[in-house]
Design a protein around this motif. Sequence first.
Motif, PDB file in Angstrom:
ATOM      1  N   THR A   1      46.991  31.911  26.451  1.00  0.00           N
ATOM      2  CA  THR A   1      45.061  32.302  26.655  1.00  0.00           C
ATOM      3  C   THR A   1      45.052  32.881  28.327  1.00  0.00           C
ATOM      4  O   THR A   1      45.519  32.137  28.891  1.00  0.00           O
ATOM      5  N   PRO A   2      43.758  34.013  28.207  1.00  0.00           N
ATOM      6  CA  PRO A   2      43.961  34.237  29.685  1.00  0.00           C
ATOM      7  C   PRO A   2      43.314  33.196  29.949  1.00  0.00           C
ATOM      8  O   PRO A   2      42.103  32.281  29.467  1.00  0.00           O
ATOM      9  N   PRO A   3      43.298  33.250  31.587  1.00  0.00           N
ATOM     10  CA  PRO A   3      42.521  32.291  32.545  1.00  0.00           C
ATOM     11  C   PRO A   3      41.413  32.883  32.581  1.00  0.00           C
ATOM     12  O   PRO A   3      40.347  34.626  32.004  1.00  0.00           O
ATOM     13  N   LYS A   4      40.017  31.718  33.034  1.00  0.00           N
ATOM     14  CA  LYS A   4      39.177  32.479  33.020  1.00  0.00           C
ATOM     15  C   LYS A   4      38.316  33.375  34.013  1.00  0.00           C
ATOM     16  O   LYS A   4      39.407  33.210  34.953  1.00  0.00           O
ATOM     17  N   GLU A   5      37.613  33.956  33.799  1.00  0.00           N
ATOM     18  CA  GLU A   5      37.268  35.345  34.967  1.00  0.00           C
ATOM     19  C   GLU A   5      37.944  36.240  35.003  1.00  0.00           C
ATOM     20  O   GLU A   5      38.078  36.595  36.304  1.00  0.00           O
ATOM     21  N   ASP A   6      39.317  36.133  34.219  1.00  0.00           N
ATOM     22  CA  ASP A   6      40.604  37.183  34.667  1.00  0.00           C
ATOM     23  C   ASP A   6      39.326  38.498  34.536  1.00  0.00           C
ATOM     24  O   ASP A   6      38.807  38.678  33.333  1.00  0.00           O
ATOM     25  N   GLN A   7      40.241  38.821  35.499  1.00  0.00           N
ATOM     26  CA  GLN A   7      40.332  40.417  35.932  1.00  0.00           C
ATOM     27  C   GLN A   7      40.539  41.952  35.605  1.00  0.00           C
ATOM     28  O   GLN A   7      41.615  40.947  36.186  1.00  0.00           O
ATOM     29  N   GLY A   8      40.838  42.948  34.375  1.00  0.00           N
ATOM     30  CA  GLY A   8      42.314  43.586  35.074  1.00  0.00           C
ATOM     31  C   GLY A   8      43.124  42.910  34.599  1.00  0.00           C
ATOM     32  O   GLY A   8      44.185  43.201  34.281  1.00  0.00           O
ATOM     33  N   GLY A   9      43.327  41.653  33.301  1.00  0.00           N
ATOM     34  CA  GLY A   9      44.829  41.263  32.395  1.00  0.00           C
ATOM     35  C   GLY A   9      45.425  40.831  34.508  1.00  0.00           C
ATOM     36  O   GLY A   9      46.479  40.730  34.661  1.00  0.00           O
ATOM     37  N   SER A  10      45.195  40.664  35.672  1.00  0.00           N
ATOM     38  CA  SER A  10      45.225  40.563  36.636  1.00  0.00           C
ATOM     39  C   SER A  10      45.870  38.654  36.988  1.00  0.00           C
ATOM     40  O   SER A  10      46.913  38.523  37.283  1.00  0.00           O
ATOM     41  N   GLY A  11      45.909  38.157  36.367  1.00  0.00           N
ATOM     42  CA  GLY A  11      46.318  36.655  35.704  1.00  0.00           C
ATOM     43  C   GLY A  11      45.334  35.542  36.746  1.00  0.00           C
ATOM     44  O   GLY A  11      44.906  36.146  37.494  1.00  0.00           O
ATOM     45  N   GLY A  12      46.734  35.117  37.042  1.00  0.00           N
ATOM     46  CA  GLY A  12      46.068  33.936  38.528  1.00  0.00           C
ATOM     47  C   GLY A  12      44.821  32.910  38.264  1.00  0.00           C
ATOM     48  O   GLY A  12      44.399  32.627  37.102  1.00  0.00           O
ATOM     49  N   SER A  13      44.968  32.213  38.610  1.00  0.00           N
ATOM     50  CA  SER A  13      44.202  30.847  39.267  1.00  0.00           C
ATOM     51  C   SER A  13      43.824  30.250  40.234  1.00  0.00           C
ATOM     52  O   SER A  13      43.774  31.030  41.218  1.00  0.00           O
ATOM     53  N   GLY A  14      42.515  30.016  39.985  1.00  0.00           N
ATOM     54  CA  GLY A  14      42.204  29.198  41.159  1.00  0.00           C
ATOM     55  C   GLY A  14      40.906  30.689  41.677  1.00  0.00           C
ATOM     56  O   GLY A  14      40.585  31.403  41.486  1.00  0.00           O
ATOM     57  N   GLY A  15      40.449  30.638  42.677  1.00  0.00           N
ATOM     58  CA  GLY A  15      39.149  31.200  43.856  1.00  0.00           C
ATOM     59  C   GLY A  15      40.039  32.099  44.803  1.00  0.00           C
ATOM     60  O   GLY A  15      40.696  32.233  45.850  1.00  0.00           O
TER      61      GLY A  15
END
Length: 422
Positions: free
Chosen positions: A400-414
């Motif tokens: 499940t991709p994280p929200k607002e993911d760009q380019g498959g960068s992964g990670g969470s938080g802002g």
Amino acid sequence: MAIPPPPGPQQPEGQYPPPGTPPYPHAPYPPYPQGPSPEGPSPQGQYPQGPYQQYPYPGPYQPWGQGYSPYNRPAPFNGLAIAALVLGILCFLPAVGLVLGIVALVQIKKRGERGKGMAVAGMILSSIGIVLLALMVATGGARDFWDGFKEGASGSGNTFSLHKGECFDAPNGTLEGVAYDVDIVPCSGKHDAEVFAEATAHDGSYPGDSAVSAEAGDMCYTLTDTYAMDGWAVPDDVDVYYFTPTRQSWGTGDREITCMFGNTDEHASLTGSLRKDSTTLDADQLAYLEAARVLNRAMDTAPDAQYVEDDLPGHKKWATRVSGALVKQTGLLRGHTFAPAAGERVAVLAKDLDRARKEWVKAAQAPDADTFYAHYDKALKLMAPDRTVTTRKALGLATTPPKEDQGGSGGSGGEDGSGIEV
């Protein structure tokens, strides 16, 4: 004291020895000759005129000797007055200092002792100490003072030390503000935070709270994928927090920055460990995520300008960095021998990444912003997170991709991680 008068007829009546006895029984001497003197009768009486001879006076008086002093002894200082002054100066047990001062005044009046000024000064200082203590209790400063005292007594800048992989609960349940201690708990259960990295701040003089917090945020966000390599496995309500040195601990040489994951809702907690690294992943999972991390870090170097037209040269340099990272990523994927079930999906993914690399190269050569956008959009579609879901599923990773993911960068938080001082 009286001085004995010299012997002779001037002595008062009653000072002579009885008739018929030598005048000085303690110092006998031969009697004077009887009869007339060859020189004629003495005008003084029957005793001949001759040289004066002094004898010790036998009276009860003694001259000054050892054990006597010509001056009076001064009155002693009152001990309670001294104690009251000491307690008043130290602001230690002010109520006791005040009571001792009062008792000292009573004793001084009865005994005639000295120390009235010390007793009064101790009472005044102790009264001030009582007022300050009441204010500290009312404002919560007493607890801060005690915590600071414990910190100083520990002999170090921090009262506690956390290490990578440890989970803990904050005593007040929040990861904001100033912390003096934490309760380490197992990561398998509920906890407030999980430490994922330790870093060291720059040396030199203290740059200020904001500067230390900014440095800690940059360091911690960079280190998230060294602990939680599978960014898709990090829940969306988890963010990055950090402990930083205080101004006081910085002065003692403290430069430690502790990076941790915590829930964005201070009333919620974490359950289970977020650790996904070489200690928890198998060889295929580790190889895939290490290759993905190369691309993710290049994607994170995008220019600060939100629009390409605001900084076309900067975006073109970014495109060059991304195309180079794709070369490294595909090289790592093809260089590892995956299990058959996952190997086929990895090969398909590598071909998509090759096509995306070509678009990034064209974007890096774009003469204007419109041309850049055209190749940039094609590249992102070839790198879309949903194109990696089947590969991840074959590898046993989160799908499940994280929200607002760009380019498959992964990670969470802002970009708004929070810090707490220790």
